[in-house]
Design an enzyme around this catalytic site. Structure first.
Site, short mmCIF file in Angstrom:
data_model
loop_
_atom_site.label_atom_id
_atom_site.label_comp_id
_atom_site.label_asym_id
_atom_site.label_seq_id
_atom_site.Cartn_x
_atom_site.Cartn_y
_atom_site.Cartn_z
N ASP A 133 0.15 -5.15 4.40
CA ASP A 133 -1.30 -4.64 4.38
C ASP A 133 -2.30 -5.70 3.91
O ASP A 133 -3.51 -5.48 3.27
CB ASP A 133 -1.33 -3.27 3.39
CG ASP A 133 -2.51 -2.29 3.74
OD1 ASP A 133 -3.11 -2.60 5.05
OD2 ASP A 133 -2.96 -1.69 3.02
N LYS A 187 1.47 7.79 0.18
CA LYS A 187 1.98 8.04 1.57
C LYS A 187 3.32 8.59 1.76
O LYS A 187 4.11 8.60 0.95
CB LYS A 187 1.94 6.69 2.26
CG LYS A 187 0.68 5.80 2.45
CD LYS A 187 1.06 4.53 3.25
CE LYS A 187 -0.36 3.85 3.63
NZ LYS A 187 -1.38 4.43 4.39
N ASP A 236 0.81 -1.15 -0.02
CA ASP A 236 -0.03 0.07 0.11
C ASP A 236 0.87 1.43 0.06
O ASP A 236 1.34 1.74 0.96
CB ASP A 236 -0.91 -0.06 1.25
CG ASP A 236 -1.88 1.37 1.29
OD1 ASP A 236 -1.85 2.07 0.29
OD2 ASP A 236 -2.59 1.42 2.23
N ARG A 267 -10.98 -0.55 2.31
CA ARG A 267 -12.44 -0.56 2.28
C ARG A 267 -13.00 -0.84 0.77
O ARG A 267 -14.01 -1.32 0.79
CB ARG A 267 -13.00 0.67 3.05
CG ARG A 267 -12.83 1.86 2.11
CD ARG A 267 -12.98 3.26 2.96
NE ARG A 267 -12.15 3.41 3.99
CZ ARG A 267 -12.00 4.35 4.98
NH1 ARG A 267 -12.93 5.13 4.78
NH2 ARG A 267 -10.96 4.32 5.86
N1 BES Z 1 -3.17 0.32 5.03
C1 BES Z 1 -3.52 1.66 5.72
C2 BES Z 1 -3.79 1.31 7.43
C3 BES Z 1 -2.55 1.27 8.16
C4 BES Z 1 -1.99 2.32 8.62
C5 BES Z 1 -2.34 -0.18 8.39
C6 BES Z 1 -0.90 1.78 9.35
C7 BES Z 1 -1.35 -0.27 9.39
C8 BES Z 1 -0.67 0.52 9.94
C9 BES Z 1 -4.86 2.16 5.00
O1 BES Z 1 -4.92 1.31 3.66
C10 BES Z 1 -4.78 3.46 4.91
O2 BES Z 1 -3.87 4.03 4.26
N2 BES Z 1 -5.84 4.03 5.79
C11 BES Z 1 -6.02 5.51 5.59
C12 BES Z 1 -7.33 5.86 5.63
C13 BES Z 1 -7.39 7.50 5.48
C14 BES Z 1 -7.00 7.78 4.25
C15 BES Z 1 -8.92 7.69 5.69
C16 BES Z 1 -5.42 5.97 7.16
O3 BES Z 1 -5.53 5.16 8.23
O4 BES Z 1 -4.66 7.04 7.29
ZN ZN Z 2 -4.16 -0.18 3.11
MN MN Z 3 -4.21 2.87 2.41
#
Ligand code: BES
Ligand code: ZN
Ligand code: MN
Length: 495
Positions: free
Chosen positions: A283, A272, A265, A346
């Site tokens: 992920d 990111k 991811d 999601r």
């Molecule tokens: N895979 C990430 C979530 C994650 C964060 C998993 C840290 C493990 C450790 C997910 O896809 C993500 O990026 N979520 C975002 C959502 C936001 C953009 C609404 C997040 O949590 O920042």
């Molecule tokens: Zn993710």
């Molecule tokens: Mn993500």
């Protein structure tokens, strides 16, 4: 691979092994040998407590002391693990798993280890075996310097508990699945892309007797899997959906598990920052847990039907990547506006959940490293559990607790749903408010759960990957989290 067997406790003092592990309790009256350790003190001339005191051992959980036996026992090394205060009733199985794991982890490089920990019944014998096996895990396939000590080769659980043989066999099966999940999480994304993950699922799944079906990118597009396609379209490694099925002829119930399987991811075009990217190889931990659980369920022959969906995609930025403000139609028929391509988990899950509905399951449970907000709310080690049914949520939390997997029930506050309204599509994938991000992600998923189906969602963003030091039976890196909870849930629905 580490093997495990059972031996009676008649000859602990003269048991032929390289290291003998016993437990000691802390307490107001000083150190107290735990069941399994009783005979040894005498063989050591009654000096166990004073010797432990001399090396500063307090008997606290996580503590360990290695003592040479100078011929007093057949084993040259006595390993004492702290078990904390002596319990009023039964020993807590998680305390036993952790103690066994701590000892076996500290004994890497040793060939034969015998565990003389408390095993009053089969459940405790299973816990000791499982903790030991999981503590022996190591991931060395990318090391060339050979400096890593080899994991323990042969474990023996010293136990007279009725049913210990079967219990230890179950532990071996579960441990193999958890180790598979850890390996998958630890693998670099250059060696684990969606199609490769699907191949591994095909190999290990068929070997365990599961029927395995894989949809490739073309079939996904034709089948209307808009979410999986949208997330996968930016990558040179196209997406896959894997369906694993285990059918028991006498089963009365069907459970469906859906796992987030983002093999890497990057965030996509909503890229990111580097510091939060390197561990995004983890992920796919949800899909890993679903694969591991289905394999264990089949090997254990549980009297239940179980289907598992692995929603596999790589989230990358490129000229073909989805853009913030793009709209797709999901398998359920609802349209989704993608405001943030980093909220991709999601998007793949909703297609998996909708597909799982076609199996007419009694329950759908999805598992995902879904939000950083889970870590903010509950920390690294406790998963969040949300559901459209209070009883189911409590059941998931309870089953997780029994496996020693920390999980906590979280609400789905109705007032947060409105924030997901989109000006152009049926729903948006991002809530304008980042507070309660774990809950808004779950509210998004809930919209795609087939009518009348009980559904629970486990967010294990923190628990899936241990960025800190090893502890108990948990190594650094991939943990295999929630695999055992899913097996435990299938057991609940088994006849
Ligand atoms: N895979 C990430 C979530 C994650 C964060 C998993 C840290 C493990 C450790 C997910 O896809 C993500 O990026 N979520 C975002 C959502 C936001 C953009 C609404 C997040 O949590 O920042
Ligand atoms: Zn993710
Ligand atoms: Mn993500």
């Amino acid at each position: 691979m580490t093997t495990v067997r059972v031996n009676s406790t008649d000859n602990v003092v003269s048991f032929d092994t390289d290291a003998l592990v016993v437990g000691v309790h802390s307490g107001p009256e000083g150190l107290l040998p735990a069941p399994g350790a009783e005979g040894l003190d005498e063989a050591l001339g009654g000096r166990l407590a004073t010797t432990l005191g001399a090396v500063g051992f307090n008997g606290k959980p996580g503590e360990i002391a290695k003592l040479p036996t100078f011929g007093a026992l057949t084993a040259p090394l006595l390993v004492v693990v702290g078990l904390g205060d002596a319990p009023e009733g039964d020993h807590d199985t998680e305390a036993l798993r952790r103690a066994a794991g701590t000892a076996v982890r500290a004994l890497a490089g040793t060939t034969r280890v015998a565990l003389a920990l408390p095993t009053a019944d089969a459940r405790q014998a299973e816990a000791v075996a499982l903790g030991g096996l999981l503590g022996a895990y190591s991931f060395t396939r990318y090391r060339t310097n050979g400096e890593q000590p080899a994991p323990v080769v042969e474990l023996t659980v010293l136990s007279d508990a009725e049913g210990a043989e079967d219990a230890v066999g179950r532990a071996a099966t579960v441990s193999e699945s958890v180790s598979l999940v850890r390996d998958l999480v630890n693998m670099p994304p250059s060696d684990l892309w969606p199609a490769r993950f699907a191949e591994i699922a095909e190999e290990t799944g068929s070997e365990a007797g599961l029927s395995v079906q894989v949809l490739d990118e073309k079939q996904l597009k034709e089948g209307g899997y808009g979410g999986i396609v949208a997330v996968g379209q930016g990558s040179a490694n196209p997406p896959r959906l894997v369906r694993l099925a285990y059918i028991h002829p006498e089963a009365a119930k069907t459970v469906a598990f859906v796992g987030k399987g983002i093999t890497f991811d990057s965030g996509g075009l909503s890229l990111k920052p580097s510091a939060s990217m390197d561990w995004m190889k983890s992920d796919m931990g949800g899909a890993g847990a679903v694969l591991g659980a289905l394999v264990a369920i089949a090997r254990l022959g549980l009297k239940v039907n179980a289907v598992g969906y692995l929603c596999l995609a790589e989230n990358m930025p490129s000229g073909t990547a989805q853009r913030p403000s793009d709209v797709f139609t999901s398998l359920a028929g609802k349209t989704v506006e993608v405001l943030d391509t980093d909220a991709e988990g999601r998007l793949v899950l909703i297609d998996g959940i909708a597909r799982a509905g076609r199996d007419n399951p009694d329950v759908i449970v999805d598992v995902a490293t879904l939000t950083g907000a889970q870590i903010v709310a509950l920390g690294w080690r406790t998963a969040g559990v949300m559901a459209n049914d209070d009883e189911l949520r409590e059941q998931v939390v309870e089953v997780a607790g029994r496996q020693g997997e920390a999980a906590w029930g979280m609400p789905l506050p109705e007032e947060l749903r409105k924030g997901l309204d989109s000006p152009v599509a049926d729903i948006a994938n991002l809530h304008p408010d980042r507070f309660g991000g774990m809950l808004t992600a779950a509210l998004f998923l809930r919209e795609f759960v087939p009518e009348g189906v009980r559904w629970a969602h486990i967010d294990m963003a923190g628990p899936a990957f241990n960025k800190g030091e090893p502890h108990g039976y948990t190594p650094k890196g991939g943990t295999g989290a929630i695999t055992r909870t899913l097996v435990g849930l299938a057991e609940r629905y088994a006849g």
